[in-house]
Design an enzyme around this catalytic site. Sequence first.
Site, PDB file in Angstrom:
ATOM      1  N   GLY A  48      28.585  38.478  39.365  1.00 26.21           N
ATOM      2  CA  GLY A  48      29.142  37.929  40.594  1.00 26.21           C
ATOM      3  C   GLY A  48      29.867  39.034  41.329  1.00 26.21           C
ATOM      4  O   GLY A  48      30.279  40.026  40.726  1.00 26.21           O
ATOM      5  N   GLN A  53      35.337  43.069  47.066  1.00 24.43           N
ATOM      6  CA  GLN A  53      34.991  44.053  46.047  1.00 24.43           C
ATOM      7  C   GLN A  53      34.104  45.172  46.598  1.00 24.43           C
ATOM      8  O   GLN A  53      33.860  46.161  45.916  1.00 24.43           O
ATOM      9  CB  GLN A  53      34.321  43.382  44.856  1.00 24.43           C
ATOM     10  CG  GLN A  53      35.287  42.499  44.080  1.00 24.43           C
ATOM     11  CD  GLN A  53      34.630  41.933  42.868  1.00 24.43           C
ATOM     12  OE1 GLN A  53      33.948  40.917  42.929  1.00 24.43           O
ATOM     13  NE2 GLN A  53      34.815  42.614  41.739  1.00 24.43           N
ATOM     14  N   CYS A  99      36.009  42.364  35.041  1.00 25.08           N
ATOM     15  CA  CYS A  99      35.871  42.428  36.489  1.00 25.08           C
ATOM     16  C   CYS A  99      35.365  43.807  36.898  1.00 25.08           C
ATOM     17  O   CYS A  99      35.843  44.824  36.376  1.00 25.08           O
ATOM     18  CB  CYS A  99      37.228  42.152  37.137  1.00 25.08           C
ATOM     19  SG  CYS A  99      37.207  42.184  38.932  1.00 25.08           S
ATOM     20  N   LEU A 100      34.420  43.839  37.837  1.00 25.42           N
ATOM     21  CA  LEU A 100      33.911  45.113  38.329  1.00 25.42           C
ATOM     22  C   LEU A 100      34.994  45.930  39.023  1.00 25.42           C
ATOM     23  O   LEU A 100      34.899  47.153  39.089  1.00 25.42           O
ATOM     24  CB  LEU A 100      32.739  44.876  39.288  1.00 25.42           C
ATOM     25  CG  LEU A 100      31.509  44.205  38.675  1.00 25.42           C
ATOM     26  CD1 LEU A 100      30.464  43.919  39.742  1.00 25.42           C
ATOM     27  CD2 LEU A 100      30.943  45.040  37.541  1.00 25.42           C
ATOM     28  N   HIS A 141      36.081  32.724  39.197  1.00 28.64           N
ATOM     29  CA  HIS A 141      36.487  34.131  39.262  1.00 28.64           C
ATOM     30  C   HIS A 141      36.269  34.675  40.679  1.00 28.64           C
ATOM     31  O   HIS A 141      37.161  35.310  41.253  1.00 28.64           O
ATOM     32  CB  HIS A 141      35.660  34.931  38.241  1.00 28.64           C
ATOM     33  CG  HIS A 141      35.942  36.394  38.212  1.00 28.64           C
ATOM     34  ND1 HIS A 141      36.673  36.978  37.211  1.00 28.64           N
ATOM     35  CD2 HIS A 141      35.576  37.405  39.042  1.00 28.64           C
ATOM     36  CE1 HIS A 141      36.752  38.279  37.424  1.00 28.64           C
ATOM     37  NE2 HIS A 141      36.089  38.568  38.540  1.00 28.64           N
ATOM     38  N   GLU A 142      35.094  34.410  41.259  1.00 29.20           N
ATOM     39  CA  GLU A 142      34.785  34.941  42.596  1.00 29.20           C
ATOM     40  C   GLU A 142      35.635  34.251  43.671  1.00 29.20           C
ATOM     41  O   GLU A 142      36.084  34.905  44.623  1.00 29.20           O
ATOM     42  CB  GLU A 142      33.296  34.823  42.900  1.00 29.20           C
ATOM     43  CG  GLU A 142      32.394  35.574  41.932  1.00 29.20           C
ATOM     44  CD  GLU A 142      32.792  37.012  41.658  1.00 29.20           C
ATOM     45  OE1 GLU A 142      33.351  37.687  42.548  1.00 29.20           O
ATOM     46  OE2 GLU A 142      32.555  37.484  40.531  1.00 29.20           O
ATOM     47  N   HIS A 145      38.922  35.862  43.780  1.00 22.92           N
ATOM     48  CA  HIS A 145      38.899  37.113  44.555  1.00 22.92           C
ATOM     49  C   HIS A 145      39.155  36.846  46.036  1.00 22.92           C
ATOM     50  O   HIS A 145      39.900  37.568  46.691  1.00 22.92           O
ATOM     51  CB  HIS A 145      37.549  37.819  44.418  1.00 22.92           C
ATOM     52  CG  HIS A 145      37.462  38.749  43.267  1.00 22.92           C
ATOM     53  ND1 HIS A 145      38.283  39.846  43.111  1.00 22.92           N
ATOM     54  CD2 HIS A 145      36.620  38.767  42.198  1.00 22.92           C
ATOM     55  CE1 HIS A 145      37.958  40.486  42.005  1.00 22.92           C
ATOM     56  NE2 HIS A 145      36.957  39.848  41.427  1.00 22.92           N
TER      57      HIS A 145
END
Length: 180
Positions: A48, A53, A99-100, A141-142, A145
Amino acid sequence: MTGRVLPITLIGDPVLHRPLRPVEHFDEELAQLAEDMFASMYAAEGVGLAANQVGVDLRIFVYDCPDESDERRKGVVVNPTLELPAVGERRLDDDEEGCLSVPGPHSSVARPDHVVCHGFDVMGAPITVEGSGLLARCLQHETDHLEGRLYIDRLSNKARKAVMRDYERRRDEAASASSL
């Protein structure tokens, strides 16, 4: 339409730590952003990715991950809202999350194991995504963000400090290795 791989924004960048602007224009530019986000997510080996991001201040995320029955689900959600089960009906899934934008470390985060996400596709049509398992975690999670929250913001102070120490150690090792 093909996507370009954009650099992933890392923890500390202000765009990751504030709520994002709602999408108001559903056009080719938004569709291209979604394609770029998919390309960036795949290049970073994520499941995701939210717009902040890749440094964009818009409420949109992409995902490509399995649900509880291991069925692969892929999509884009613009201006999402989450519908969580009522407190008495909620089952928490306490699993590892990463997380990226905080590359490397993972930590256990308890989240509801089922969620309904309402929003729009890139053309502005209303959509609803029902998620269980990893997909439920990804949708939450997204959406976090887009509200300016990272998964580490849901951790205890002790767990958050441990993740940050691990992240900083990995970052320093990578910087040291690249300077050789």
